[in-house]
Design an enzyme around this catalytic site. Structure first.
Site, mmCIF file in Angstrom:
data_model
loop_
_atom_site.group_PDB
_atom_site.id
_atom_site.type_symbol
_atom_site.label_atom_id
_atom_site.label_comp_id
_atom_site.label_asym_id
_atom_site.label_seq_id
_atom_site.Cartn_x
_atom_site.Cartn_y
_atom_site.Cartn_z
ATOM 1 N N HIS A 88 -48.265 28.710 -76.687
ATOM 2 C CA HIS A 88 -49.547 28.020 -76.900
ATOM 3 C C HIS A 88 -50.136 27.603 -75.556
ATOM 4 O O HIS A 88 -49.477 26.926 -74.779
ATOM 5 C CB HIS A 88 -49.358 26.778 -77.785
ATOM 6 C CG HIS A 88 -49.324 27.104 -79.245
ATOM 7 N ND1 HIS A 88 -49.752 26.229 -80.215
ATOM 8 C CD2 HIS A 88 -48.931 28.225 -79.900
ATOM 9 C CE1 HIS A 88 -49.617 26.801 -81.404
ATOM 10 N NE2 HIS A 88 -49.107 28.002 -81.243
ATOM 11 N N TYR B 34 -53.935 17.093 -82.821
ATOM 12 C CA TYR B 34 -53.523 15.685 -82.843
ATOM 13 C C TYR B 34 -54.778 14.863 -83.145
ATOM 14 O O TYR B 34 -55.722 14.878 -82.349
ATOM 15 C CB TYR B 34 -52.990 15.238 -81.485
ATOM 16 C CG TYR B 34 -51.681 15.859 -81.049
ATOM 17 C CD1 TYR B 34 -51.634 17.128 -80.461
ATOM 18 C CD2 TYR B 34 -50.482 15.169 -81.196
ATOM 19 C CE1 TYR B 34 -50.434 17.681 -80.042
ATOM 20 C CE2 TYR B 34 -49.272 15.712 -80.775
ATOM 21 C CZ TYR B 34 -49.255 16.967 -80.202
ATOM 22 O OH TYR B 34 -48.067 17.513 -79.791
ATOM 23 N N PRO C 286 -42.462 10.445 -81.124
ATOM 24 C CA PRO C 286 -42.621 11.902 -81.094
ATOM 25 C C PRO C 286 -44.003 12.404 -80.645
ATOM 26 O O PRO C 286 -44.165 13.610 -80.422
ATOM 27 C CB PRO C 286 -42.357 12.319 -82.552
ATOM 28 C CG PRO C 286 -42.582 11.101 -83.357
ATOM 29 C CD PRO C 286 -42.238 9.943 -82.486
ATOM 30 N N LYS D 193 -41.702 15.172 -76.715
ATOM 31 C CA LYS D 193 -40.865 15.121 -75.510
ATOM 32 C C LYS D 193 -39.367 14.957 -75.742
ATOM 33 O O LYS D 193 -38.580 15.215 -74.829
ATOM 34 C CB LYS D 193 -41.330 13.944 -74.627
ATOM 35 C CG LYS D 193 -42.680 14.163 -73.991
ATOM 36 C CD LYS D 193 -42.598 15.210 -72.904
ATOM 37 C CE LYS D 193 -43.925 15.809 -72.618
ATOM 38 N NZ LYS D 193 -43.898 17.235 -72.411
ATOM 39 N N TYR E 174 -47.826 17.045 -70.664
ATOM 40 C CA TYR E 174 -47.510 17.723 -71.924
ATOM 41 C C TYR E 174 -46.681 18.981 -71.675
ATOM 42 O O TYR E 174 -45.728 19.274 -72.412
ATOM 43 C CB TYR E 174 -48.806 18.058 -72.672
ATOM 44 C CG TYR E 174 -48.591 18.490 -74.108
ATOM 45 C CD1 TYR E 174 -48.466 17.539 -75.123
ATOM 46 C CD2 TYR E 174 -48.503 19.841 -74.458
ATOM 47 C CE1 TYR E 174 -48.261 17.920 -76.444
ATOM 48 C CE2 TYR E 174 -48.296 20.231 -75.774
ATOM 49 C CZ TYR E 174 -48.176 19.264 -76.761
ATOM 50 O OH TYR E 174 -47.968 19.651 -78.065
HETATM 51 P P1 FAD Z 1 -29.477 14.617 -81.938
HETATM 52 O O1 FAD Z 1 -30.339 15.764 -82.302
HETATM 53 O O2 FAD Z 1 -29.652 13.336 -82.692
HETATM 54 O O3 FAD Z 1 -27.964 15.106 -82.051
HETATM 55 C C1 FAD Z 1 -26.879 14.202 -81.988
HETATM 56 C C2 FAD Z 1 -25.694 14.775 -82.747
HETATM 57 O O4 FAD Z 1 -24.615 13.877 -82.650
HETATM 58 C C3 FAD Z 1 -25.986 14.960 -84.221
HETATM 59 O O5 FAD Z 1 -25.663 16.262 -84.613
HETATM 60 C C4 FAD Z 1 -25.133 13.911 -84.899
HETATM 61 O O6 FAD Z 1 -24.666 14.322 -86.187
HETATM 62 C C5 FAD Z 1 -23.994 13.753 -83.908
HETATM 63 N N1 FAD Z 1 -23.333 12.439 -83.980
HETATM 64 C C6 FAD Z 1 -23.906 11.228 -84.196
HETATM 65 N N2 FAD Z 1 -22.975 10.268 -84.164
HETATM 66 C C7 FAD Z 1 -21.794 10.867 -83.941
HETATM 67 C C8 FAD Z 1 -20.464 10.383 -83.832
HETATM 68 N N3 FAD Z 1 -20.186 9.086 -83.942
HETATM 69 N N4 FAD Z 1 -19.497 11.275 -83.603
HETATM 70 C C9 FAD Z 1 -19.768 12.608 -83.476
HETATM 71 N N5 FAD Z 1 -21.008 13.121 -83.590
HETATM 72 C C10 FAD Z 1 -22.005 12.257 -83.823
HETATM 73 N N6 FAD Z 1 -38.791 16.371 -79.451
HETATM 74 C C11 FAD Z 1 -39.500 17.309 -78.739
HETATM 75 O O7 FAD Z 1 -39.126 17.595 -77.592
HETATM 76 N N7 FAD Z 1 -40.598 17.947 -79.245
HETATM 77 C C12 FAD Z 1 -41.049 17.666 -80.492
HETATM 78 O O8 FAD Z 1 -42.015 18.301 -80.940
HETATM 79 C C13 FAD Z 1 -40.357 16.644 -81.257
HETATM 80 N N8 FAD Z 1 -40.761 16.324 -82.504
HETATM 81 C C14 FAD Z 1 -40.020 15.440 -83.236
HETATM 82 C C15 FAD Z 1 -40.447 15.150 -84.506
HETATM 83 C C16 FAD Z 1 -39.721 14.257 -85.304
HETATM 84 C C17 FAD Z 1 -40.214 13.939 -86.683
HETATM 85 C C18 FAD Z 1 -38.522 13.658 -84.791
HETATM 86 C C19 FAD Z 1 -37.713 12.693 -85.622
HETATM 87 C C20 FAD Z 1 -38.094 13.936 -83.504
HETATM 88 C C21 FAD Z 1 -38.840 14.823 -82.718
HETATM 89 N N9 FAD Z 1 -38.438 15.149 -81.429
HETATM 90 C C22 FAD Z 1 -39.186 16.025 -80.691
HETATM 91 C C23 FAD Z 1 -37.238 14.536 -80.852
HETATM 92 C C24 FAD Z 1 -35.995 15.444 -80.903
HETATM 93 O O9 FAD Z 1 -35.790 15.901 -82.205
HETATM 94 C C25 FAD Z 1 -34.759 14.679 -80.383
HETATM 95 O O10 FAD Z 1 -35.061 14.086 -79.169
HETATM 96 C C26 FAD Z 1 -33.529 15.621 -80.242
HETATM 97 O O11 FAD Z 1 -32.980 15.892 -81.506
HETATM 98 C C27 FAD Z 1 -32.453 14.989 -79.361
HETATM 99 O O12 FAD Z 1 -31.307 15.808 -79.339
HETATM 100 P P2 FAD Z 1 -29.859 15.190 -79.130
HETATM 101 O O13 FAD Z 1 -28.924 16.342 -79.170
HETATM 102 O O14 FAD Z 1 -29.859 14.271 -77.989
HETATM 103 O O15 FAD Z 1 -29.635 14.240 -80.398
HETATM 104 C C1 DHB Z 2 -44.119 18.592 -83.623
HETATM 105 C C2 DHB Z 2 -43.664 17.330 -83.436
HETATM 106 C C3 DHB Z 2 -44.255 16.552 -82.469
HETATM 107 O O1 DHB Z 2 -43.820 15.327 -82.249
HETATM 108 C C4 DHB Z 2 -45.297 17.018 -81.696
HETATM 109 O O2 DHB Z 2 -45.863 16.224 -80.776
HETATM 110 C C5 DHB Z 2 -45.726 18.295 -81.866
HETATM 111 C C6 DHB Z 2 -45.130 19.090 -82.846
HETATM 112 C C7 DHB Z 2 -43.507 19.436 -84.675
HETATM 113 O O3 DHB Z 2 -42.568 18.972 -85.336
HETATM 114 O O4 DHB Z 2 -43.973 20.549 -84.884
#
Ligand code: FAD
Ligand code: DHB
Length: 387
Positions: A72, A199, A291, A295, A383
């Site tokens: 994009h 957005y 979100p 990021k 962004y």
């Molecule tokens: P997580 O994905 O939370 O993974 C952590 C893992 O640890 C999980 O699998 C969990 O089961 C495991 N765990 C937890 N506790 C324990 C324990 N005690 N022992 C062993 N394992 C454990 N980010 C973007 O960059 N772009 C986006 O567009 C975006 N959109 C989003 C939209 C939504 C609705 C949400 C909720 C988040 C969004 N994010 C976005 C954020 C992104 O999803 C997170 O920042 C990302 O998942 C972080 O990855 P992580 O591996 O650090 O944590």
């Molecule tokens: C999505 C989530 C976001 O937080 C964002 O800024 C853009 C896209 C998504 O889930 O597609």
């Protein structure tokens, strides 16, 4: 059981770190509380920065993303119906990739399986000790208490994980803001309402039209945290979304049965420092961004890239200099990204406590973006990802 790096959490941060370490020949074990299917079932991020795309490519994890991801070159902002395109490519020379977190996770899981590096799924009640002398991870798997001895622990276990909580409170500073609303998200197998992300700020609340592919859309609307998913029929959701986006987007919206619907809270959070003895926090275990700026996943991938380089250096040259530098180095980017995510959230949402003056400030900021390529460039640089 013994390994060099014990990685707690098999989300994108843990899987990416494991992938990079395995390629470098550094033994590692991932300890994940849930099953692999459960991890894949969480619908989260959708937008990858250029730096994330580059790392996936360089490390041999980018082939499906290259085939199926959607590059994009811009996105649309709208404020009470007035549109503004942020032309990422023209403003920065860079673009972003629409490719779901679920797919990144699936690709990394597949590579890990092929490599034979171990992931211990269903590991409950993780506890840590010996963080200053002989690090060990204890957990229960299949009803049996097990111990993994290691040189280092990577705390990649998300916001609610065990790693950050095992650091004594007086050794950690926490910074937090909880927003007085959440996002209600719907995933649907229908083509997106617009060909770029939209957005939208509206008096009724924020809305986002996103996508996963040419045939799968992801939509969000701002909602009160008192709302219950069960009270939102698909039609009620689409009706509300249509009221908040421009008529052209509302007119193109194709309704269909939701295949996922959930409410996510919005929070800004940073823990400092990110090293405690032999343990390093990365990803959502270390920080949360709301979100709005897309990021969270990107920041998590940046953390593990830096942590990987430091660990590789440690095993190559026996120097801990990179590990000593990990926390200050990643915190610099974390705080800049917190600022951007907070500013996008503040611009685009309606806040219960906002008075007419504050609403005018939001409008004035949108008008300033409309009138200034310099302001749009700052937004586009953030962004697409800070260099
Ligand atoms: P997580 O994905 O939370 O993974 C952590 C893992 O640890 C999980 O699998 C969990 O089961 C495991 N765990 C937890 N506790 C324990 C324990 N005690 N022992 C062993 N394992 C454990 N980010 C973007 O960059 N772009 C986006 O567009 C975006 N959109 C989003 C939209 C939504 C609705 C949400 C909720 C988040 C969004 N994010 C976005 C954020 C992104 O999803 C997170 O920042 C990302 O998942 C972080 O990855 P992580 O591996 O650090 O944590
Ligand atoms: C999505 C989530 C976001 O937080 C964002 O800024 C853009 C896209 C998504 O889930 O597609």
């Amino acid at each position: 059981m013994r390994t060099k790096v014990a990685i707690i959490g098999g989300g994108p941060a843990g899987l990416m770190l494991g992938h990079l370490l395995t390629r470098e020949g550094i033994d590692n074990v991932i300890v994940e509380r849930q099953s692999g299917d459960y991890v894949l079932g969480r619908i989260r991020a959708g937008v990858l920065e250029q730096g994330t795309v580059d790392l996936l490519e360089e490390s041999g994890a980018g082939s499906r993303m290259r085939e199926e991801g959607l590059p994009h070159e811009g996105f649309e902002l709208s404020f009470d119906g007035d549109p503004l395109r942020i032309d990422l490519k023209a403003l920065t020379g860079r673009s972003v990739m629409v490719y779901g977190q679920t797919e990144v996770t699936r690709d990394l899981m597949r590579l890990r399986e092929q490599s034979g590096a171990p992931t211990l799924y269903g590991a409950k009640d993780v506890s840590l000790d010996g963080l200053h002398d002989q690090p060990a991870v204890h957990f229960t798997q299949d009803g049996e208490r097990r111990t993994l001895h290691c040189d280092y622990i990577a705390g990649c276990d998300g916001f609610h994980g065990a790693c950050r909580k095992s650091i004594p409170a007086d050794k950690l500073s926490l910074f937090e803001r909880i927003y007085p609303f959440g996002w209600l998200g719907v995933l649907v197998d229908k083509p997106p309402a617009a060909h770029e992300l939209v957005y939208a700020h509206h008096q009724r609340g924020f809305a986002l039209c996103s996508m996963r592919s040419a045939t799968r859309s992801r939509y969000y609307i701002q909602c009160s945290m008192d709302e219950r998913v069960e009270d939102w029929s698909d039609d009620r959701f689409y009706d509300e979304l249509s009221l908040r986006v421009n008529p052209a987007v509302a007119g193109a919206l194709q309704r269909g049965p939701s295949i996922e619907k959930s409410i996510a809270p919005l929070r800004s959070f940073v823990a400092e420092p990110l090293r405690f003895g032999a343990m390093f926090l990365a990803g959502d275990a270390a920080h949360i961004v709301p979100p709005t700026g897309a990021k969270g996943l990107n920041l998590a991938i940046h953390d593990v890239r830096v942590l990987f380089e430091a660990l590789a250096d440690r095993y190559r040259s026996d120097s801990e200099a990179g590990l000593d530098d990990y926390s200050p180095r990643v915190l610099d980017r974390i705080w800049k990204t917190e600022r951007f995510s907070w500013s996008m959230t503040t611009l685009l949402h309606t806040f219960p406590e906002h008075d007419p003056f504050t609403r005018r400030m939001q409008r004035a900021e949108f008008d300033a973006l409309l009138g200034s390529a310099t302001m749009r460039r700052v937004m586009a640089e953030n962004y697409t990802g800070l260099i």
